[in-house]
Design a protein around this motif. Structure first.
Motif, mmCIF file in Angstrom:
data_model
loop_
_atom_site.group_PDB
_atom_site.id
_atom_site.type_symbol
_atom_site.label_atom_id
_atom_site.label_comp_id
_atom_site.label_asym_id
_atom_site.label_seq_id
_atom_site.Cartn_x
_atom_site.Cartn_y
_atom_site.Cartn_z
ATOM 1 N N VAL A 13 26.779 7.831 22.564
ATOM 2 C CA VAL A 13 26.811 8.498 21.257
ATOM 3 C C VAL A 13 25.570 9.362 21.081
ATOM 4 O O VAL A 13 25.644 10.510 20.623
ATOM 5 N N VAL A 16 25.919 12.454 23.322
ATOM 6 C CA VAL A 16 26.915 13.388 22.769
ATOM 7 C C VAL A 16 26.317 14.104 21.563
ATOM 8 O O VAL A 16 26.451 15.321 21.414
ATOM 9 N N ILE A 45 34.297 3.535 28.425
ATOM 10 C CA ILE A 45 34.723 4.731 27.696
ATOM 11 C C ILE A 45 36.156 4.550 27.193
ATOM 12 O O ILE A 45 36.465 4.869 26.055
ATOM 13 N N GLN A 49 37.369 4.468 23.403
ATOM 14 C CA GLN A 49 38.416 5.401 22.978
ATOM 15 C C GLN A 49 39.531 4.654 22.250
ATOM 16 O O GLN A 49 40.023 5.112 21.227
ATOM 17 N N LEU A 54 35.317 7.131 20.463
ATOM 18 C CA LEU A 54 35.142 8.314 21.302
ATOM 19 C C LEU A 54 36.503 8.926 21.601
ATOM 20 O O LEU A 54 37.515 8.258 21.514
ATOM 21 N N THR A 56 38.189 11.573 24.785
ATOM 22 C CA THR A 56 37.882 12.224 26.050
ATOM 23 C C THR A 56 38.904 13.305 26.336
ATOM 24 O O THR A 56 40.056 13.209 25.929
ATOM 25 N N ILE A 66 33.339 14.328 26.432
ATOM 26 C CA ILE A 66 33.310 13.194 25.509
ATOM 27 C C ILE A 66 32.902 13.707 24.143
ATOM 28 O O ILE A 66 31.917 14.424 24.009
ATOM 29 N N ARG A 67 33.685 13.354 23.150
ATOM 30 C CA ARG A 67 33.386 13.714 21.759
ATOM 31 C C ARG A 67 33.402 12.459 20.919
ATOM 32 O O ARG A 67 33.998 11.459 21.288
ATOM 33 N N LEU A 68 32.788 12.526 19.767
ATOM 34 C CA LEU A 68 32.790 11.398 18.851
ATOM 35 C C LEU A 68 34.068 11.404 18.035
ATOM 36 O O LEU A 68 34.603 12.459 17.718
#
Length: 124
Positions: A13, A16, A45, A49, A54, A56, A66-68
């Motif tokens: 985190v 990112v 991950i 997710q 997260l 992907t 990878i995004r929040l």
């Protein structure tokens, strides 16, 4: 020494966030920088997710983005010869399995990645 699951999430985190909300990296490189095995980071991950922490997006040989958050992301798949283009989720919702080395979505029964040829972690 392996990191605790929450410590890995916190570090991802942070990375990112530091990268402006989106981090592009092969899982293999991300794992190395965290001092973890790629297979462990891959499963973490996926776990994050599943919990909506997260998201992907496969970026092929460049790895995964990878995004929040948990927004579902789709991609237009270009048409092949004589075929129509189609839209598909970048990480299949049914298995959520992808290559930890290059980020390509993978089927549950695949032993090796169709893109990079690396052996995929076994599904338990």
């Amino acid at each position: 020494m392996t990191m605790e699951k929450q410590a890995i999430l916190d570090e991802i985190v942070k990375r990112v966030s530091d990268a402006g909300g989106s981090l592009l990296s092969p899982v293999k490189e991300l794992a190395k920088s965290l001092g973890e095995k790629p297979e462990r980071v891959y499963y973490m991950i996926r776990s994050f997710q599943d919990k909506g922490q997260l998201q992907t997006i496969s970026r092929g040989p460049k790895g995964i983005e990878i995004r929040l958050g948990s927004t579902v992301v789709s991609q237009e798949i270009p048409a092949g010869r004589g075929k129509r283009s189609r839209t598909a989720a970048l990480v299949p919702a049914s298995t959520g399995r992808f290559c930890p080395f290059c980020g390509r979505p993978a089927e549950t029964n695949w032993r090796f990645c169709a893109r990079c040829g690396e052996e995929l972690p076994s599904v338990r």
